[in-house]
Motif scaffolding. Structure first.
Motif, PDB file in Angstrom:
ATOM      1  N   LEU A 144      -9.785  -2.444  -6.651  1.00 35.52           N
ATOM      2  CA  LEU A 144     -10.322  -2.534  -8.011  1.00 35.52           C
ATOM      3  C   LEU A 144     -11.529  -1.622  -8.180  1.00 35.52           C
ATOM      4  CD1 LEU A 144     -10.055  -6.396  -8.574  1.00 35.52           C
ATOM      5  CD2 LEU A 144      -8.772  -4.640  -9.805  1.00 35.52           C
ATOM      6  N   ALA A 145     -12.364  -1.529  -7.136  1.00 34.07           N
ATOM      7  CA  ALA A 145     -13.533  -0.655  -7.209  1.00 34.07           C
ATOM      8  C   ALA A 145     -13.124   0.813  -7.321  1.00 34.07           C
ATOM      9  CB  ALA A 145     -14.425  -0.863  -5.986  1.00 34.07           C
ATOM     10  N   LEU A 146     -12.054   1.201  -6.645  1.00 37.44           N
ATOM     11  CA  LEU A 146     -11.558   2.571  -6.781  1.00 37.44           C
ATOM     12  C   LEU A 146     -11.111   2.842  -8.209  1.00 37.44           C
ATOM     13  CD1 LEU A 146      -9.531   3.077  -3.480  1.00 37.44           C
ATOM     14  CD2 LEU A 146     -11.645   4.221  -4.142  1.00 37.44           C
ATOM     15  N   ARG A 147     -10.509   1.832  -8.823  1.00 35.54           N
ATOM     16  CA  ARG A 147     -10.110   1.987 -10.221  1.00 35.54           C
ATOM     17  C   ARG A 147     -11.339   2.162 -11.119  1.00 35.54           C
ATOM     18  NH1 ARG A 147      -5.843   3.339 -13.644  1.00 35.54           N
ATOM     19  NH2 ARG A 147      -6.849   3.164 -15.669  1.00 35.54           N
ATOM     20  N   VAL A 148     -12.421   1.477 -10.789  1.00 39.74           N
ATOM     21  CA  VAL A 148     -13.666   1.630 -11.544  1.00 39.74           C
ATOM     22  C   VAL A 148     -14.131   3.084 -11.499  1.00 39.74           C
ATOM     23  CG1 VAL A 148     -16.116   1.025 -11.590  1.00 39.74           C
ATOM     24  CG2 VAL A 148     -14.401  -0.765 -11.276  1.00 39.74           C
ATOM     25  N   LEU A 149     -14.112   3.687 -10.315  1.00 41.62           N
ATOM     26  CA  LEU A 149     -14.529   5.085 -10.197  1.00 41.62           C
ATOM     27  C   LEU A 149     -13.619   6.004 -11.000  1.00 41.62           C
ATOM     28  CD1 LEU A 149     -15.400   5.294  -6.388  1.00 41.62           C
ATOM     29  CD2 LEU A 149     -16.923   4.830  -8.318  1.00 41.62           C
ATOM     30  N   LEU A 150     -12.338   5.684 -11.032  1.00 39.10           N
ATOM     31  CA  LEU A 150     -11.395   6.485 -11.823  1.00 39.10           C
ATOM     32  C   LEU A 150     -11.703   6.357 -13.312  1.00 39.10           C
ATOM     33  CD1 LEU A 150      -8.866   8.277 -11.492  1.00 39.10           C
ATOM     34  CD2 LEU A 150      -7.493   6.221 -11.791  1.00 39.10           C
TER      35      LEU A 150
ATOM     36  N   LEU B 289     -15.121  -7.629 -11.971  1.00 36.18           N
ATOM     37  CA  LEU B 289     -13.953  -8.228 -11.326  1.00 36.18           C
ATOM     38  C   LEU B 289     -13.874  -7.822  -9.858  1.00 36.18           C
ATOM     39  CD1 LEU B 289     -11.393  -9.924 -11.636  1.00 36.18           C
ATOM     40  CD2 LEU B 289     -10.196  -7.855 -12.370  1.00 36.18           C
ATOM     41  N   ALA B 290     -14.206  -6.574  -9.552  1.00 40.60           N
ATOM     42  CA  ALA B 290     -14.145  -6.116  -8.163  1.00 40.60           C
ATOM     43  C   ALA B 290     -15.093  -6.920  -7.274  1.00 40.60           C
ATOM     44  CB  ALA B 290     -14.484  -4.624  -8.091  1.00 40.60           C
ATOM     45  N   VAL B 291     -16.304  -7.169  -7.770  1.00 35.13           N
ATOM     46  CA  VAL B 291     -17.266  -7.946  -6.990  1.00 35.13           C
ATOM     47  C   VAL B 291     -16.765  -9.377  -6.790  1.00 35.13           C
ATOM     48  CG1 VAL B 291     -19.606  -8.882  -6.952  1.00 35.13           C
ATOM     49  CG2 VAL B 291     -19.225  -6.533  -7.712  1.00 35.13           C
ATOM     50  N   GLU B 292     -16.252  -9.993  -7.862  1.00 28.79           N
ATOM     51  CA  GLU B 292     -15.774 -11.372  -7.751  1.00 28.79           C
ATOM     52  C   GLU B 292     -14.597 -11.478  -6.785  1.00 28.79           C
ATOM     53  OE1 GLU B 292     -14.928 -12.587 -11.739  1.00 28.79           O
ATOM     54  OE2 GLU B 292     -16.994 -13.213 -12.125  1.00 28.79           O
ATOM     55  N   VAL B 293     -13.659 -10.531  -6.877  1.00 29.99           N
ATOM     56  CA  VAL B 293     -12.491 -10.574  -5.995  1.00 29.99           C
ATOM     57  C   VAL B 293     -12.901 -10.349  -4.554  1.00 29.99           C
ATOM     58  CG1 VAL B 293     -10.337  -9.390  -5.402  1.00 29.99           C
ATOM     59  CG2 VAL B 293     -10.840  -9.932  -7.786  1.00 29.99           C
TER      60      VAL B 293
ATOM     61  N   ILE C  26     -22.321  -0.313  -8.232  1.00 34.27           N
ATOM     62  CA  ILE C  26     -21.643  -1.563  -7.881  1.00 34.27           C
ATOM     63  C   ILE C  26     -20.318  -1.281  -7.201  1.00 34.27           C
ATOM     64  CG2 ILE C  26     -20.489  -3.594  -8.848  1.00 34.27           C
ATOM     65  CD1 ILE C  26     -22.701  -3.742 -10.934  1.00 34.27           C
ATOM     66  N   ALA C  27     -19.537  -0.348  -7.784  1.00 30.88           N
ATOM     67  CA  ALA C  27     -18.231  -0.025  -7.209  1.00 30.88           C
ATOM     68  C   ALA C  27     -18.373   0.504  -5.788  1.00 30.88           C
ATOM     69  CB  ALA C  27     -17.515   0.994  -8.089  1.00 30.88           C
ATOM     70  N   ARG C  28     -19.343   1.387  -5.567  1.00 30.28           N
ATOM     71  CA  ARG C  28     -19.519   1.954  -4.232  1.00 30.28           C
ATOM     72  C   ARG C  28     -20.044   0.906  -3.254  1.00 30.28           C
ATOM     73  NH1 ARG C  28     -18.022   6.916  -4.188  1.00 30.28           N
ATOM     74  NH2 ARG C  28     -18.169   8.237  -6.052  1.00 30.28           N
ATOM     75  N   HIS C  29     -20.821  -0.066  -3.741  1.00 32.01           N
ATOM     76  CA  HIS C  29     -21.258  -1.166  -2.886  1.00 32.01           C
ATOM     77  C   HIS C  29     -20.059  -1.998  -2.438  1.00 32.01           C
ATOM     78  CE1 HIS C  29     -23.707  -4.435  -1.298  1.00 32.01           C
ATOM     79  NE2 HIS C  29     -22.965  -5.268  -2.009  1.00 32.01           N
ATOM     80  N   VAL C  30     -19.131  -2.258  -3.357  1.00 33.76           N
ATOM     81  CA  VAL C  30     -17.912  -3.004  -3.003  1.00 33.76           C
ATOM     82  C   VAL C  30     -17.121  -2.241  -1.951  1.00 33.76           C
ATOM     83  CG1 VAL C  30     -15.666  -3.752  -3.885  1.00 33.76           C
ATOM     84  CG2 VAL C  30     -17.731  -4.250  -5.190  1.00 33.76           C
ATOM     85  N   LEU C  31     -16.959  -0.934  -2.136  1.00 34.44           N
ATOM     86  CA  LEU C  31     -16.201  -0.128  -1.182  1.00 34.44           C
ATOM     87  C   LEU C  31     -16.868  -0.132   0.190  1.00 34.44           C
ATOM     88  CD1 LEU C  31     -15.322   2.904  -3.484  1.00 34.44           C
ATOM     89  CD2 LEU C  31     -13.775   1.098  -2.729  1.00 34.44           C
ATOM     90  N   ALA C  32     -18.192  -0.025   0.223  1.00 34.08           N
ATOM     91  CA  ALA C  32     -18.905  -0.019   1.498  1.00 34.08           C
ATOM     92  C   ALA C  32     -18.784  -1.368   2.205  1.00 34.08           C
ATOM     93  CB  ALA C  32     -20.374   0.330   1.269  1.00 34.08           C
ATOM     94  N   ALA C  33     -18.878  -2.472   1.443  1.00 34.01           N
ATOM     95  CA  ALA C  33     -18.766  -3.805   2.043  1.00 34.01           C
ATOM     96  C   ALA C  33     -17.375  -4.026   2.617  1.00 34.01           C
ATOM     97  CB  ALA C  33     -19.093  -4.869   0.995  1.00 34.01           C
ATOM     98  N   ALA C  34     -16.342  -3.580   1.886  1.00 31.80           N
ATOM     99  CA  ALA C  34     -14.969  -3.738   2.365  1.00 31.80           C
ATOM    100  C   ALA C  34     -14.734  -2.893   3.608  1.00 31.80           C
ATOM    101  CB  ALA C  34     -13.986  -3.352   1.261  1.00 31.80           C
ATOM    102  N   ARG C  35     -15.274  -1.669   3.605  1.00 30.35           N
ATOM    103  CA  ARG C  35     -15.097  -0.793   4.768  1.00 30.35           C
ATOM    104  C   ARG C  35     -15.782  -1.386   5.992  1.00 30.35           C
ATOM    105  NH1 ARG C  35     -16.273   5.533   4.180  1.00 30.35           N
ATOM    106  NH2 ARG C  35     -14.429   5.284   2.848  1.00 30.35           N
ATOM    107  N   ALA C  36     -16.969  -1.944   5.826  1.00 25.99           N
ATOM    108  CA  ALA C  36     -17.670  -2.560   6.951  1.00 25.99           C
ATOM    109  C   ALA C  36     -16.890  -3.758   7.488  1.00 25.99           C
ATOM    110  CB  ALA C  36     -19.072  -2.989   6.510  1.00 25.99           C
ATOM    111  N   HIS C  37     -16.289  -4.524   6.579  1.00 27.52           N
ATOM    112  CA  HIS C  37     -15.480  -5.675   6.991  1.00 27.52           C
ATOM    113  C   HIS C  37     -14.298  -5.220   7.835  1.00 27.52           C
ATOM    114  CE1 HIS C  37     -13.283  -9.458   6.739  1.00 27.52           C
ATOM    115  NE2 HIS C  37     -12.252  -8.816   6.217  1.00 27.52           N
ATOM    116  N   ARG C  38     -13.597  -4.172   7.391  1.00 21.77           N
ATOM    117  CA  ARG C  38     -12.465  -3.666   8.150  1.00 21.77           C
ATOM    118  C   ARG C  38     -12.901  -3.127   9.499  1.00 21.77           C
ATOM    119  NH1 ARG C  38     -10.877  -1.311   3.558  1.00 21.77           N
ATOM    120  NH2 ARG C  38     -11.372   0.781   4.314  1.00 21.77           N
TER     121      ARG C  38
END
Length: 247
Positions: free
Chosen positions: A172-178, A194-198, A223-235
């Motif tokens: 969803l965060a990637l869609r935000v950047l788009l 929505l990206a943050v909540e999901v 916000i979108a890039r924060h979501v992407l960074a958090a997801a990447r760190a989790h992976r």
């Protein structure tokens, strides 16, 4: 091994390699050179070969049957090849942060081939007709670029093995950047919330997302890039744990 090879004329965004997929399948991703089509009776030298992106599913099995049974077997192989390939594309898309790397369908393929051969024959392009492995020498990758390619390949491999894959919040965060890139700020604001909540739901964080209705484009992108960074760190944590368990 039975194989189903899909050929594409566009870049798929996934590093070439041999990836175990699912319980027992193998997905080969490569770039090959294929003859370019000649138009009419034009004289002169043959046009330069064109690069094709190939995705080949290999699966243990006997020679493919004929008739209706064979058609069903081919359909199942193709469906599995597309499913694995799209998992790889999603994983690479999130690893790179590229919202333009899109999944594919059977209609996107230039051609689809089926057969039965030894793994080495398929890998080396010995049973694939007119297409052959690219003759040009591979470009040497060093330093930070090589490190990045290894990281992307590891994330693709982890997704195909079912260890960890892209999170819905980061997609969803990637869609935000788009949306931001194309000037759709209202859509980007809603998507950021929505990206943050999901993502918080996926990571077990019960906190609610902050309101986004008054944020400007720069704040929404942050916000979108924060979501992407958090997801990447989790992976990265899950992949590291998986490597430690296998060592």
């Amino acid at each position: 091994m039975r194989f189903c090879r899909l050929e594409f004329t566009h870049h798929l965004g996934v590093p070439a390699g041999t990836y175990p997929a699912g319980d027992a399948d193998v997905l080969l991703l490569d770039v090959v050179d294929a003859p370019a089509a000649r138009l009419g009776r034009r004289r002169g030298p043959d046009p330069a070969p064109v690069p094709l992106q190939t995705a080949t599913l290999l699966r243990d099995g006997d020679v493919l049957a004929g008739g209706a049974a064979g058609e069903a077997e081919r359909a199942a192989l193709q469906a599995a090849a597309l499913a694995h390939l799209n998992v790889a594309i999603r994983a690479a898309r999130c690893a790179v942060g590229d919202p333009y790397a899109l999944e594919v369908t059977a209609a996107d393929a230039r051609s689809v081939r089926f057969g039965t051969a030894a793994f080495e024959e398929v890998r080396d392009g010995l049973v694939l007709g007119e297409a052959a492995p690219a003759a040009r020498p591979p470009r040497r990758i060093r330093g930070a670029e090589r490190t990045e390619q290894v990281r992307i390949s590891q994330e693709v491999a982890g997704a195909l093995r079912g260890v960890v894959g892209p999170l819905e919040g980061e997609e969803l965060a990637l869609r935000v950047l788009l949306d931001l890139e194309h000037g759709r700020l209202r859509a980007a604001r809603g998507g950021a919330r929505l990206a943050v909540e999901v993502l918080r739901e996926e990571l077990g964080d019960a906190r609610r997302a902050p309101p986004t209705t008054e944020l400007d484009a720069g704040e929404v992108e942050a916000i979108a890039r924060h979501v992407l960074a958090a997801a990447r760190a989790h992976r990265a944590q899950l992949l590291e744990a998986d490597r430690a368990a296998r060592d």
